[in-house]
Design an enzyme around this catalytic site. Sequence first.
Site, PDB file in Angstrom:
ATOM      1  N   ASP A 162     -17.961   5.275  38.299  1.00  0.00           N
ATOM      2  CA  ASP A 162     -18.299   4.182  37.331  1.00  0.00           C
ATOM      3  C   ASP A 162     -18.192   2.800  38.422  1.00  0.00           C
ATOM      4  O   ASP A 162     -17.207   2.600  38.627  1.00  0.00           O
ATOM      5  CB  ASP A 162     -17.337   4.199  36.496  1.00  0.00           C
ATOM      6  CG  ASP A 162     -17.498   2.740  35.542  1.00  0.00           C
ATOM      7  OD1 ASP A 162     -18.257   1.885  36.113  1.00  0.00           O
ATOM      8  OD2 ASP A 162     -16.836   2.626  34.465  1.00  0.00           O
TER       9      ASP A 162
ATOM     10  N   LYS B 208     -27.420  -9.329  22.372  1.00  0.00           N
ATOM     11  CA  LYS B 208     -27.048  -9.948  21.261  1.00  0.00           C
ATOM     12  C   LYS B 208     -27.171 -11.259  21.354  1.00  0.00           C
ATOM     13  O   LYS B 208     -27.022 -11.878  22.487  1.00  0.00           O
ATOM     14  CB  LYS B 208     -25.736  -9.746  20.739  1.00  0.00           C
ATOM     15  CG  LYS B 208     -25.189  -8.499  19.987  1.00  0.00           C
ATOM     16  CD  LYS B 208     -25.392  -8.496  18.656  1.00  0.00           C
ATOM     17  CE  LYS B 208     -24.966  -7.431  17.595  1.00  0.00           C
ATOM     18  NZ  LYS B 208     -25.933  -6.224  17.642  1.00  0.00           N
TER      19      LYS B 208
ATOM     20  N   ALA C 174     -24.035 -16.230  19.900  1.00  0.00           N
ATOM     21  CA  ALA C 174     -23.068 -16.610  18.902  1.00  0.00           C
ATOM     22  C   ALA C 174     -22.413 -15.213  18.284  1.00  0.00           C
ATOM     23  O   ALA C 174     -21.566 -15.115  17.633  1.00  0.00           O
ATOM     24  CB  ALA C 174     -23.590 -17.356  17.558  1.00  0.00           C
TER      25      ALA C 174
ATOM     26  N   TYR D 265     -27.122 -10.562  30.230  1.00  0.00           N
ATOM     27  CA  TYR D 265     -28.088  -9.730  31.156  1.00  0.00           C
ATOM     28  C   TYR D 265     -28.754 -10.746  32.174  1.00  0.00           C
ATOM     29  O   TYR D 265     -28.903 -10.623  33.308  1.00  0.00           O
ATOM     30  CB  TYR D 265     -29.186  -8.825  30.302  1.00  0.00           C
ATOM     31  CG  TYR D 265     -29.680  -8.187  30.934  1.00  0.00           C
ATOM     32  CD1 TYR D 265     -29.439  -6.990  31.607  1.00  0.00           C
ATOM     33  CD2 TYR D 265     -31.244  -8.475  31.460  1.00  0.00           C
ATOM     34  CE1 TYR D 265     -30.312  -6.306  32.306  1.00  0.00           C
ATOM     35  CE2 TYR D 265     -32.235  -7.654  32.259  1.00  0.00           C
ATOM     36  CZ  TYR D 265     -31.483  -6.431  32.297  1.00  0.00           C
ATOM     37  OH  TYR D 265     -32.526  -5.662  33.194  1.00  0.00           O
TER      38      TYR D 265
ATOM     39  N   GLY E 186     -34.391   7.457  35.315  1.00  0.00           N
ATOM     40  CA  GLY E 186     -35.051   6.251  35.286  1.00  0.00           C
ATOM     41  C   GLY E 186     -35.569   5.849  36.696  1.00  0.00           C
ATOM     42  O   GLY E 186     -35.932   6.463  37.427  1.00  0.00           O
TER      43      GLY E 186
ATOM     44  N   THR F 106     -39.008   2.996  30.818  1.00  0.00           N
ATOM     45  CA  THR F 106     -37.804   3.819  30.887  1.00  0.00           C
ATOM     46  C   THR F 106     -36.990   3.930  29.625  1.00  0.00           C
ATOM     47  O   THR F 106     -37.155   3.235  28.579  1.00  0.00           O
ATOM     48  CB  THR F 106     -36.778   3.291  31.779  1.00  0.00           C
ATOM     49  OG1 THR F 106     -36.280   1.993  31.522  1.00  0.00           O
ATOM     50  CG2 THR F 106     -37.655   3.168  33.282  1.00  0.00           C
TER      51      THR F 106
ATOM     52  N   ASN G 198     -34.090 -14.539  28.212  1.00  0.00           N
ATOM     53  CA  ASN G 198     -34.678 -13.753  27.044  1.00  0.00           C
ATOM     54  C   ASN G 198     -33.614 -13.980  26.070  1.00  0.00           C
ATOM     55  O   ASN G 198     -32.577 -14.017  26.011  1.00  0.00           O
ATOM     56  CB  ASN G 198     -34.341 -12.424  27.282  1.00  0.00           C
ATOM     57  CG  ASN G 198     -35.930 -11.842  27.381  1.00  0.00           C
ATOM     58  OD1 ASN G 198     -36.799 -12.281  26.657  1.00  0.00           O
ATOM     59  ND2 ASN G 198     -36.013 -10.444  27.981  1.00  0.00           N
TER      60      ASN G 198
HETATM   61  N1  LIG Z   1     -36.624  -0.754  32.616  1.00  0.00           N
HETATM   62  C1  LIG Z   1     -37.075  -1.839  32.932  1.00  0.00           C
HETATM   63  O1  LIG Z   1     -38.245  -2.660  32.277  1.00  0.00           O
HETATM   64  C2  LIG Z   1     -36.256  -2.891  33.650  1.00  0.00           C
HETATM   65  C3  LIG Z   1     -36.658  -4.346  33.871  1.00  0.00           C
HETATM   66  C4  LIG Z   1     -36.067  -5.125  34.618  1.00  0.00           C
HETATM   67  C5  LIG Z   1     -34.823  -4.468  35.328  1.00  0.00           C
HETATM   68  N2  LIG Z   1     -34.562  -3.498  35.171  1.00  0.00           N
HETATM   69  C6  LIG Z   1     -33.227  -2.822  35.999  1.00  0.00           C
HETATM   70  O2  LIG Z   1     -33.627  -1.658  36.551  1.00  0.00           O
HETATM   71  C7  LIG Z   1     -32.276  -1.132  36.523  1.00  0.00           C
HETATM   72  C8  LIG Z   1     -32.344   0.382  35.990  1.00  0.00           C
HETATM   73  O3  LIG Z   1     -32.927   0.562  35.024  1.00  0.00           O
HETATM   74  P1  LIG Z   1     -33.559   1.496  34.017  1.00  0.00           P
HETATM   75  O4  LIG Z   1     -34.739   1.143  33.101  1.00  0.00           O
HETATM   76  O5  LIG Z   1     -33.717   2.753  35.171  1.00  0.00           O
HETATM   77  O6  LIG Z   1     -32.304   1.969  33.184  1.00  0.00           O
HETATM   78  P2  LIG Z   1     -31.504   3.404  32.732  1.00  0.00           P
HETATM   79  O7  LIG Z   1     -30.577   2.909  31.682  1.00  0.00           O
HETATM   80  O8  LIG Z   1     -32.651   4.390  32.418  1.00  0.00           O
HETATM   81  O9  LIG Z   1     -30.928   3.783  33.935  1.00  0.00           O
HETATM   82  C9  LIG Z   1     -29.761   3.115  34.671  1.00  0.00           C
HETATM   83  C10 LIG Z   1     -28.747   3.889  35.162  1.00  0.00           C
HETATM   84  O10 LIG Z   1     -27.654   2.997  35.654  1.00  0.00           O
HETATM   85  C11 LIG Z   1     -26.489   3.931  35.358  1.00  0.00           C
HETATM   86  N3  LIG Z   1     -25.249   3.201  35.077  1.00  0.00           N
HETATM   87  C12 LIG Z   1     -24.890   2.297  34.076  1.00  0.00           C
HETATM   88  N4  LIG Z   1     -23.820   1.747  34.331  1.00  0.00           N
HETATM   89  C13 LIG Z   1     -23.249   2.503  35.242  1.00  0.00           C
HETATM   90  C14 LIG Z   1     -21.813   2.533  36.118  1.00  0.00           C
HETATM   91  N5  LIG Z   1     -20.967   1.512  35.423  1.00  0.00           N
HETATM   92  N6  LIG Z   1     -21.548   3.073  37.114  1.00  0.00           N
HETATM   93  C15 LIG Z   1     -22.730   3.690  37.803  1.00  0.00           C
HETATM   94  N7  LIG Z   1     -23.846   4.016  37.092  1.00  0.00           N
HETATM   95  C16 LIG Z   1     -24.163   3.249  35.930  1.00  0.00           C
HETATM   96  C17 LIG Z   1     -26.809   4.726  34.190  1.00  0.00           C
HETATM   97  O11 LIG Z   1     -25.670   5.929  33.880  1.00  0.00           O
HETATM   98  C18 LIG Z   1     -28.067   5.074  34.176  1.00  0.00           C
HETATM   99  O12 LIG Z   1     -28.392   6.356  34.944  1.00  0.00           O
HETATM  100  C19 LIG Z   1     -31.148  -1.871  35.844  1.00  0.00           C
HETATM  101  O13 LIG Z   1     -30.695  -2.363  36.759  1.00  0.00           O
HETATM  102  C20 LIG Z   1     -32.062  -2.492  34.975  1.00  0.00           C
HETATM  103  O14 LIG Z   1     -31.311  -3.677  34.715  1.00  0.00           O
HETATM  104  C21 LIG Z   1     -35.214  -2.488  34.289  1.00  0.00           C
END
Ligand SMILES: NC(=O)c1ccc[n+]([C@@H]2O[C@H](COP(=O)([O-])OP(=O)(O)OC[C@H]3O[C@@H](n4cnc5c(N)ncnc54)[C@H](O)[C@@H]3O)[C@@H](O)[C@H]2O)c1
Length: 472
Positions: free
Chosen positions: A287, A320, A323, A378, A244, A413, A372
């Site tokens: 992690d 979610k 509530a 979040y 992503g 993504t 949201n």
């Molecule tokens: N996709 C969107 O539209 C969007 C919009 C706003 C913000 N974001 C933010 O962008 C960032 C990336 O999102 P994405 O869409 O690529 O999501 P994604 O789920 O494709 O990728 C997120 C990555 O973070 C890793 N991850 C999650 N928890 C983890 C942990 N505890 N330790 C280490 N790695 C961990 C996952 O394994 C994954 O590879 C996130 O912070 C998300 O909140 C995304």
Amino acid sequence: MNDTYRNFVNSPLGARVVRSLGLPQPEVLRRYRIGQREAEFGGIAAIGAGPAPSLFEVLAGVLERIGMTSVAHEQALAWLAIAQRRQSMSGRFAPVAPNASAQERVAALIFDATGIADSLQLDAAYAFFHDTLRSLGACGRIVVLGRPPERCAHPRQWTAQRALEGFVRSLGKEARHGITANLIYVGDGAEDGIEATLRFFLSPRSAFVSGQAVRIEAATIDAIDDWTRPLAGRRALVTGAARGIGAAIAQALADLGARVAGLDIEALHDTLSVTMHGIDGAAIDCDIAAPEAPQQIADALDAMGGVDIVVHNAGITQDKTIAKMTADAWRNVIAVNLAAQERIDEELLSRGTLRDGGRIVAVSSIGGIAGNVGQTNYAASKAGVIGRVQCLAGGLRERRIAINAVAPGFIETHMTAKMPFALREAGRRMNSLSQGGEPGDVAQTIAWLAHPGAAGITGQVVRVCGQSLFGA
Ligand SMILES: NC(=O)c1ccc[n+]([C@@H]2O[C@H](COP(=O)([O-])OP(=O)(O)OC[C@H]3O[C@@H](n4cnc5c(N)ncnc54)[C@H](O)[C@@H]3O)[C@@H](O)[C@H]2O)c1
């Protein structure tokens, strides 16, 4: 993800159907693709200005270096003398015919509003864009340069400079055809520090960034010998780098010459290894929410010789309504998206693992700005990310570390693929560009903030949302 609607709209039949029904018409955006540098800049910039523009010299130098030619609007004829002295190609602006080809249109409209000291002088902005907007080609760029209102000594100047924000945001919404409009507030003494930012906003790298107001302060900027690899010799950490947006960030930083360490959970070890192998980077299985994570990460980075750029990208959703939300869902999201960033930065900063002159870029979200349904956890975490950036910026100036947040809107993504169809389609279309962004759009924005030339930008939030209507 494939945007079937956008592809349909850009076919001859689709274009006729959507026009007759008055539906949104997303343009295929011109984007920077890694390795395609030659197509980055070019074309003509039309130059406009209010009274006493102060950035013409700097601007002329930047346009020369990126190979753009210029034409001056009738209210900015001082530009012609500067261009002539520099022996740059320039002329007077003349509007193009409504059916003009892409080549005949201008690629950018740049307006120097730094000298505007009174709301009545905003007339000049009206006149310039009134005369030129229809001559701007598809995926063109609008850049307005002003002075940070809060630094203006006189109330009328403050007022007029603040007015530019509403003006530019409206231009972004009116322009359509993949055009973006952004405002750069240049602080006193920061005039020579605008090149990296101008390059970003004039290039296809900023394809999904519109309606933003960015402030640049005076800062020491390291000499940039090679604009194609400004991060050469720097090390970067990217969390959540397996896939992503995180994978795209790792690739974008590596493309600019950084050595990247990508981090992700052990379960994605193979995916992470493939991503990092492709850019000759290092993989860290971790992690980030685990109690030992900050120390483990700092140890790994110290063993590599420290780090210059930290990108907090890893994030999760567990949606979610409140509530129905379990305490675990609340705590997991806060732990990964917010508390982990705090704990990691505390360790990297106190140990000196993040070197002086470095950068922290944290990924927030439009959800953190607008809120949201079903995302109290979040949105709280992502708003907290913004708070952290705003709070830490001042203290980190002493170490020349800049810290900023990017707030993506709808990006195609895994995270957005999980959304119900109707919500996903609404999320995609409800922005000025009528489409979702790509991971690369967020990545390029982060790469700009990590750039040595962006040292004067700190404590800010840049939205990568195609000017989303949410949180507007
Ligand atoms: N996709 C969107 O539209 C969007 C919009 C706003 C913000 N974001 C933010 O962008 C960032 C990336 O999102 P994405 O869409 O690529 O999501 P994604 O789920 O494709 O990728 C997120 C990555 O973070 C890793 N991850 C999650 N928890 C983890 C942990 N505890 N330790 C280490 N790695 C961990 C996952 O394994 C994954 O590879 C996130 O912070 C998300 O909140 C995304």
